[in-house]
Design a protein around this motif. Structure first.
Motif, PDB file in Angstrom:
ATOM      1  N   SER A 187      78.190 110.753   1.633  1.00 57.17           N
ATOM      2  CA  SER A 187      77.896 111.717   2.702  1.00 57.17           C
ATOM      3  C   SER A 187      76.642 111.383   3.504  1.00 57.17           C
ATOM      4  CB  SER A 187      77.724 113.117   2.100  1.00 57.17           C
ATOM      5  OG  SER A 187      78.896 113.515   1.430  1.00 57.17           O
TER       6      SER A 187
ATOM      7  N   LEU B  25      77.306 100.092  14.508  1.00 55.03           N
ATOM      8  CA  LEU B  25      77.731 101.378  13.957  1.00 55.03           C
ATOM      9  C   LEU B  25      78.902 101.961  14.755  1.00 55.03           C
ATOM     10  CD1 LEU B  25      77.091 103.534  11.799  1.00 55.03           C
ATOM     11  CD2 LEU B  25      75.412 104.506  13.374  1.00 55.03           C
TER      12      LEU B  25
ATOM     13  N   ASP C 179      78.376 110.144  16.328  1.00 57.43           N
ATOM     14  CA  ASP C 179      79.658 110.831  16.449  1.00 57.43           C
ATOM     15  C   ASP C 179      80.307 110.348  17.740  1.00 57.43           C
ATOM     16  OD1 ASP C 179      81.817 112.502  16.593  1.00 57.43           O
ATOM     17  OD2 ASP C 179      80.662 114.361  16.711  1.00 57.43           O
TER      18      ASP C 179
ATOM     19  N   ALA D  96      72.707 108.022  13.247  1.00 55.25           N
ATOM     20  CA  ALA D  96      73.928 108.750  12.893  1.00 55.25           C
ATOM     21  C   ALA D  96      74.687 108.966  14.189  1.00 55.25           C
ATOM     22  CB  ALA D  96      73.593 110.081  12.234  1.00 55.25           C
TER      23      ALA D  96
ATOM     24  N   THR E 123      79.438 115.743   9.635  1.00 56.43           N
ATOM     25  CA  THR E 123      80.352 114.639   9.933  1.00 56.43           C
ATOM     26  C   THR E 123      79.570 113.426  10.418  1.00 56.43           C
ATOM     27  OG1 THR E 123      82.003 116.259  10.584  1.00 56.43           O
ATOM     28  CG2 THR E 123      82.379 113.989  11.285  1.00 56.43           C
ATOM     29  N   MET E 124      78.561 113.697  11.256  1.00 60.30           N
ATOM     30  CA  MET E 124      77.766 112.609  11.799  1.00 60.30           C
ATOM     31  C   MET E 124      76.960 111.903  10.703  1.00 60.30           C
ATOM     32  SD  MET E 124      75.593 112.781  15.307  1.00 60.30           S
ATOM     33  CE  MET E 124      74.742 114.230  14.789  1.00 60.30           C
TER      34      MET E 124
ATOM     35  N   ALA F   9      77.800 111.394   7.754  1.00 58.23           N
ATOM     36  CA  ALA F   9      78.683 110.501   6.992  1.00 58.23           C
ATOM     37  C   ALA F   9      78.920 109.185   7.728  1.00 58.23           C
ATOM     38  CB  ALA F   9      80.003 111.195   6.699  1.00 58.23           C
ATOM     39  N   LYS F  10      78.640 109.182   9.039  1.00 56.07           N
ATOM     40  CA  LYS F  10      78.745 107.927   9.803  1.00 56.07           C
ATOM     41  C   LYS F  10      77.334 107.545  10.259  1.00 56.07           C
ATOM     42  CE  LYS F  10      81.336 105.638  13.501  1.00 56.07           C
ATOM     43  NZ  LYS F  10      81.507 104.434  12.690  1.00 56.07           N
ATOM     44  N   SER F  11      76.560 107.122   9.321  1.00 60.32           N
ATOM     45  CA  SER F  11      75.164 106.795   9.600  1.00 60.32           C
ATOM     46  C   SER F  11      74.816 105.483   8.903  1.00 60.32           C
ATOM     47  CB  SER F  11      74.246 107.924   9.107  1.00 60.32           C
ATOM     48  OG  SER F  11      74.360 108.078   7.699  1.00 60.32           O
TER      49      SER F  11
END
Ligand code: SF4
Length: 327
Positions: free
Chosen positions: A86, A323, A248, A246, A220-221, A223-225
């Motif tokens: 996460s 990323l 989105d 991070a 959510t952001m 988790a994409k970091s």
């Protein structure tokens, strides 16, 4: 090293009391920074209060946050499945810090409180406004390759050394404390202080106030970091430049973004201006250049560190392309 009393309390309240009642007292957890400073004569205490018997080592996910106890070790937090899943930027920042031995020992509360690696600060024979207010700052015209280009003052340009704090800042983490005046929740962005005219004061903690945990929202952001750290060698080295991001994305457009930087500033550095330059835009050379320029507006480079102004813009651009999956 000067002689000191030692105490190992069983409760947070007792720990707070033992430090709060004596001006020369201090806390110790992992001790990986404090003991070096005491041995070098850069810091001294007449009472050391050891926190390691306190139940503050858990990492718990619930209610949209991950709560990390102040005594959790860097290695354990980095490897924790919930953190890796996460909050990957947090795991990566920790794994890019120090050495395996230090990560096994160092606690995350102390990580946020570690002192600068400025060589003049750690040399008790040098003047240094941070260690001895009013004595001067030899780094401004001296050895300043590792120093800050943002957030400095004519009193101090020392870089904040924590990678972990940079990752937390990008994710809007909150620091939980207990002190003589009670409990507080402090957004990480408000926790560290700019040097200004009081470089000896690095954070908002009162004497006797201790970190008990940090809370990090699991968005959510988040988790994409990811964390990018540029340094002079690949282990046991502090950042020359670091970027925590991070992201989105909606298709090729940045819906939202969080950016924080290490190695370039006197405190973990968030750039709302760079974030604003990216929000609602596609990741292109032009938008990345605009974000980079927004980030370094007002930066001050000196003879040894001016290269960081260009390097951090390149690092930001490369990291966001990676990323965002944009070549
Ligand atoms: Fe001291 Fe800050 Fe100057 Fe380094 S940069 S010598 S820590 S006052």
């Amino acid at each position: 090293m000067k002689a000191f009393d030692y105490a190992s309390p069983a409760t947070v309240a007792e720990a707070v009391r033992l430090v709060g009642e004596r001006p020369g007292a201090g806390f110790i957890a992992g001790g990986t920074d404090l003991l070096n400073l005491m041995k070098d004569g850069a810091r001294s205490h007449d009472r050391i209060v050891d926190l390691n018997a306190l139940p503050l080592g858990d990492v718990v996910q619930s209610g949209g946050v991950i709560r990390i106890g102040a005594l959790a070790r860097m290695a354990d937090v980095a490897a924790h499945p919930a953190v890796r899943r996460s909050l990957p930027v947090v795991s990566q920042a920790l794994l890019n810090s120090a050495s395996p031995q230090v990560r096994n020992m160092a606690a995350i509360g102390g990580n946020l409180l570690q002192r600068t690696r400025c060589g003049y600060f750690r040399d008790a024979g040098s003047p240094c406004n941070k260690r001895q207010p009013g004595s001067g700052c030899p780094a401004i015209d001296g050895q300043n390759r590792g120093h800050a280009v943002l957030g400095g003052s004519d009193q101090c340009i020392a870089v904040h050394p924590s990678d972990f704090a940079v990752a937390l800042l990008a994710l809007d983490a909150v620091v939980l404390t207990r002190g003589p005046a009670g409990s507080r929740r402090i957004p990480l962005g408000d926790f560290h202080l700019l040097p200004g005219t009081t470089p000896d004061r690095e954070n908002v903690l009162a004497h006797g106030e201790m970190i008990v945990a940090v809370e990090v929202p699991t968005t959510t952001m988040a988790a994409k970091s990811a964390y990018l750290k540029l340094r002079d060698r690949t282990t046991f080295e502090f950042a020359v430049v670091a970027v925590a991001a991070a992201l989105d994305m909606r298709g090729s457009v940045v819906r939202d973004v969080r950016l924080a930087f290490g190695g370039i500033a006197t405190k973990p550095w968030r750039s709302p201006e760079a974030e604003a330059a990216l929000r609602g835009k596609a990741i292109t050379d032009d938008t990345l250049a605009a974000a980079g320029q927004a980030l370094v507006r007002g930066a001050v480079g000196r003879q040894g560190n001016a290269f960081k102004i260009d390097l951090v813009q390149r690092a930001l651009a490369g990291h966001l392309r990676e990323l965002g999956g944009v070549r």
